[in-house]
Design an enzyme around this catalytic site. Structure first.
Site, PDB file in Angstrom:
ATOM      1  N   CYS A 149     -57.183 -17.499 -11.968  1.00  0.00           N
ATOM      2  CA  CYS A 149     -57.764 -17.466 -13.306  1.00  0.00           C
ATOM      3  C   CYS A 149     -57.594 -18.851 -13.904  1.00  0.00           C
ATOM      4  CB  CYS A 149     -57.047 -16.409 -14.151  1.00  0.00           C
ATOM      5  SG  CYS A 149     -57.463 -16.461 -15.910  1.00  0.00           S
TER       6      CYS A 149
ATOM      7  N   CYS B 179     -65.261 -20.170 -13.739  1.00  0.00           N
ATOM      8  CA  CYS B 179     -64.521 -18.967 -14.110  1.00  0.00           C
ATOM      9  C   CYS B 179     -64.481 -18.082 -12.874  1.00  0.00           C
ATOM     10  CB  CYS B 179     -65.191 -18.234 -15.273  1.00  0.00           C
ATOM     11  SG  CYS B 179     -64.466 -16.612 -15.649  1.00  0.00           S
ATOM     12  N   THR B 180     -63.324 -17.540 -12.560  1.00  0.00           N
ATOM     13  CA  THR B 180     -63.187 -16.789 -11.316  1.00  0.00           C
ATOM     14  C   THR B 180     -63.930 -15.463 -11.322  1.00  0.00           C
ATOM     15  OG1 THR B 180     -61.069 -15.919 -12.126  1.00  0.00           O
ATOM     16  CG2 THR B 180     -60.998 -17.849 -10.691  1.00  0.00           C
TER      17      THR B 180
END
Length: 251
Positions: free
Chosen positions: A70, A177-178
């Site tokens: 994250c 963004c993961t």
């Protein structure tokens, strides 16, 4: 060998899937925080405390390696987690794939949350690893939240808006963004043909395996996956099934 992955929501799935593919014997402890999500807009100390609590209890549950898949958690809490668990427990953070994108493309857009896009963290990464590439940040408002909710319509709308703001001629898009790799097909469909996507999940998984091997301990895992939602044992949210991303968490 137990590896804990800590994220506010479904953003931990891409890295988890790569770990399962590369080391199916490793047991995974998935720590999601639906009660506190999203983390991005929260005060920095709130995020630090939340991540530290998840890291602390993960070690109590047997985690020998901790992964923060994250961007928000990594930029705000990585050093704090390392100090908390000590040198005996490796902690792996996540950095957007700006360096490989800049090496391969002359023009790059970094798609990320609004908080990450406006952060000095991302600006410093671009300055350090952007090389000669022209790089622009694109805030994808609401996309991570839509993914966590399993709201495909909202996810597609957020993707379309981000694509509209992405300059013409961009050669590469960094998924900063993961959560975003879970909707790779929709992102590619919204961009012109030939645009390359870059994300960090595989690299983070590979680094995690290197840290596992460096411990020199035999793995006795069986590929078990346990899920904790805001500290409570449970299952993956139903929204995870809404995305046909090809990510498989069972051997």
């Amino acid at each position: 060998m137990i590896v804990a992955l800590i994220d506010s929501g479904l953003g931990l799935l891409p890295t988890s899937a790569w770990l399962r593919k590369l080391r199916p014997d490793v047991d995974l402890l998935l720590r999601l925080d639906p009660d506190g999500a999203p983390w991005g807009p929260k005060p920095e100390q709130w995020v630090i405390d939340r991540v530290l609590d998840a890291a602390r209890t993960s070690v109590e549950l047997g985690a020998e390696v901790i992964v923060l898949p994250c961007n928000t958690a990594s930029v705000t809490a990585l050093s704090h987690v390392r100090a908390e668990v000590g040198p005996g427990v490796p902690v792996v953070g996540t950095v957007p794939a700006i360096k490989p994108a800049a090496a391969a493309c002359k023009s790059v857009a970094v798609w990320a949350t609004a908080a990450t896009t406006a952060s000095s963290y991302q600006a410093n990464l671009i300055a350090e690893f952007g090389a000669e590439a022209e790089i622009v940040g694109i805030a994808c408002h609401g996309l991570a939240d839509a993914i966590d909710r399993g709201d495909l319509a909202a996810a597609h709308a957020a993707i379309d808006k981000a694509a509209e703001r992405t300059p013409a001629g961009v050669q590469g898009v960094v998924l900063g963004c993961t959560h975003y790799p879970l909707v790779t097909d929709a992102i590619l469909a919204a961009l012109p043909d030939g645009v390359r996507l870059f994300d960090s999940a595989q690299a983070v998984a590979a680094q995690t395996i290197r840290r596992i091997d460096a411990l020199g301990r035999p793995s006795t895992g069986e590929g078990v996956v346990r899920v904790f939602n805001s500290g409570r044992p449970g299952e993956l949210p139903a929204s995870a099934a809404a995305f046909e991303s090809g990510l498989v968490l069972s051997a």
